[in-house]
Design an enzyme around this catalytic site. Structure first.
Site, short mmCIF file in Angstrom:
data_model
loop_
_atom_site.label_atom_id
_atom_site.label_comp_id
_atom_site.label_asym_id
_atom_site.label_seq_id
_atom_site.Cartn_x
_atom_site.Cartn_y
_atom_site.Cartn_z
N PHE A 140 5.62 -22.24 49.70
CA PHE A 140 5.99 -23.37 48.85
C PHE A 140 7.47 -23.21 48.51
O PHE A 140 7.87 -22.25 47.86
CB PHE A 140 5.18 -23.45 47.55
CG PHE A 140 5.61 -24.65 46.73
CD1 PHE A 140 5.07 -25.91 46.97
CD2 PHE A 140 6.61 -24.53 45.76
CE1 PHE A 140 5.51 -27.02 46.26
CE2 PHE A 140 7.04 -25.65 45.05
CZ PHE A 140 6.49 -26.89 45.30
N ASP A 225 13.53 -16.65 48.61
CA ASP A 225 13.31 -17.67 47.59
C ASP A 225 12.65 -16.99 46.39
O ASP A 225 11.44 -16.74 46.38
CB ASP A 225 12.41 -18.80 48.14
CG ASP A 225 12.15 -19.89 47.09
OD1 ASP A 225 12.45 -19.66 45.91
OD2 ASP A 225 11.63 -20.96 47.47
N LYS A 254 14.20 -22.39 38.26
CA LYS A 254 13.24 -22.29 37.17
C LYS A 254 13.82 -21.60 35.92
O LYS A 254 14.57 -22.23 35.22
CB LYS A 254 11.96 -21.62 37.67
CG LYS A 254 11.24 -22.52 38.70
CD LYS A 254 9.76 -22.30 38.82
CE LYS A 254 9.11 -23.46 39.54
NZ LYS A 254 8.74 -23.18 40.93
#
Ligand SMILES: *Cc1c(COP(=O)(O)O)cnc(C)c1O
Length: 407
Positions: A140, A225, A254
């Protein structure tokens, strides 16, 4: 406004691209949120790890407030006096030379993909338009057209074609498959050091070290990531640190914006990041002084190592408590730091049903991929609150017929 009214209002006028749990949050402080009816819940999701430092952390709010009174947006047409400091601090934290600031996580990933291709053509010497990037099954990395092109989750991927070419998928954690997939045109291997949305999936021991060696040997960029895994969540500043590995390119997002603003960044050394020249990439809000000021305060919170140590220690404790409970109907419990997943065995309640029961008991958590419930409390959670949550989780999972049909 009542819970039902708020949900109905949203349902009528907001696109249905999510299926939230039926709670309407009005206010939040630290690890606790309060809904519109005055009910309190312990946040065990932290906005998918964007709230690592808790809701409304005083130092982050103060940094934001101070900057709100000065200047919030200059665009990159001019300099601002926060961006340089932010990039210097983040470069130090990541042990890279430089930083390219963006806003959302997906923009950070797009930036890393563009950077990898440009490096491939201009430094590695790959023939133009032939670059290949290797990604992992179960990945993802966000929601843009290019990123969903290499997602193998049909819900995220289907009916968004035609898809961006140039991506090759290998099984997560399979070093032989990765080695076999590398060609002279491979510019990068994009990987989550721990797969978050897949359900906190850890790679096999030694995988990331082997990736590091292989990428160096074959002149392929190792792009990590760490948007969800990084910044203390997995029990270290970066999940790659857990195994002593430094990627060539790191993507953060985030929690970098402290749960206040969208702030992402790509970090690398100049031999890679230097390929991007004026005008070749950018964003109106990328590197804005409000986000940079908050980012500086976030990095400051991480520099003592206290938060990371707390994540590691409390995370180990939580996993131990859950494993010792010998819960029925469980396929696996796994995690790293204050980030773990309970995968149900598929014979009883779904992850959503369990999440609804936890909600009714004052715990906010969210299912992923039907049978998994992911937990990620703010790293500042009080130990007694965490123990209360663990006891509740254990109670819900050991009480077979408690399915609530109220929602
Ligand atoms: C959340 C996430 C993204 C996307 O970030 P957005 O801010 O939602 O665009 C990318 N990669 C990983 C690993 C993530 O967890």
């Amino acid at each position: 406004m009542t819970t039902d009214q708020a949900i109905e209002f949203e349902h009528e006028h907001c696109a249905h691209n999510y299926h939230p749990l039926p709670v309407v949050i009005h206010e939040a402080h630290g690890a606790w949120v309060t809904d519109v009816e005055g009910r309190r819940y312990l946040d065990m999701l932290s906005a998918y790890s964007a709230i690592n430092f808790g809701h409304g952390h005083p130092k982050l709010v103060a940094a934001a407030q101070e900057q709100l009174g000065l200047v919030t947006l200059t665009s990159r047409a001019f300099h601002n006096d926060r961006l340089g400091r932010f990039c210097a601090d983040l470069a130090r934290l990541t042990r890279h030379d430089a930083v390219l600031p963006m806003n959302s996580g997906a923009e950070g990933v797009e930036t890393a993909l563009k950077l990898s291709r440009k490096w491939g053509y201009e430094v590695k010497g790959v023939p133009v338009d032939q670059a290949e990037i290797i990604v992992c099954a179960g990945n993802f990395h966000g929601r843009t057209t290019t990123i969903v092109s290499f997602s193998d989750d049909p819900v995220a991927h289907d009916h968004y074609g035609p898809y961006t070419p140039g991506f090759v998928t290998v099984p997560y954690g399979d070093i032989d498959a990765l080695a076999a997939a590398i060609t002279p045109n491979t510019v990068a291997f994009l990987v989550e050091p721990i797969q978050g949305e897949a359900g906190v999936v850890l790679p096999p021991t030694g995988f990331l070290q082997a990736v590091r060696e292989l990428c160096t040997e074959r002149n392929v960029l190792f792009v990590a990531d760490e948007i969800q895994a990084g910044l203390g969540r997995a029990g270290a500043t970066f999940a790659c640190d857990l195994v002593g590995v430094q990627p060539d390119v790191r993507i953060l997002g985030k929690a970098l914006g402290g749960g206040i603003v969208a702030l992402s960044a790509v970090t690398a050394n100049w031999d890679v990041l230097g390929v991007i020249q004026p005008g070749q990439h950018g964003s109106t809000f990328g590197g804005n002084p409000l986000a940079a000021a908050i980012g500086i305060a976030v990095i400051e919170l991480l520099e003592t190592g206290e938060v990371q140590e707390r994540s590691r220690r409390l995370g180990e404790h939580a996993l131990q408590v859950l494993r010792d409970a010998a819960l029925p109907g469980i396929k696996e419990i796994r995690g790293s730091g204050l980030w773990w997943a309970i995968e149900l065995d598929g014979t009883g309640r779904t992850g959503r049903e369990v999440s609804l029961e936890l909600l009714a008991r004052g715990i906010l958590a969210k299912d992923t991929h039907t049978w998994t419930i992911r937990f990620a409390p703010p790293l500042v959670v009080e130990e007694s609150d965490l123990d209360h949550a663990l006891a509740t989780i254990i109670d819900v999972l050991t009480t077979p017929d408690a399915t609530s049909d109220d929602y």
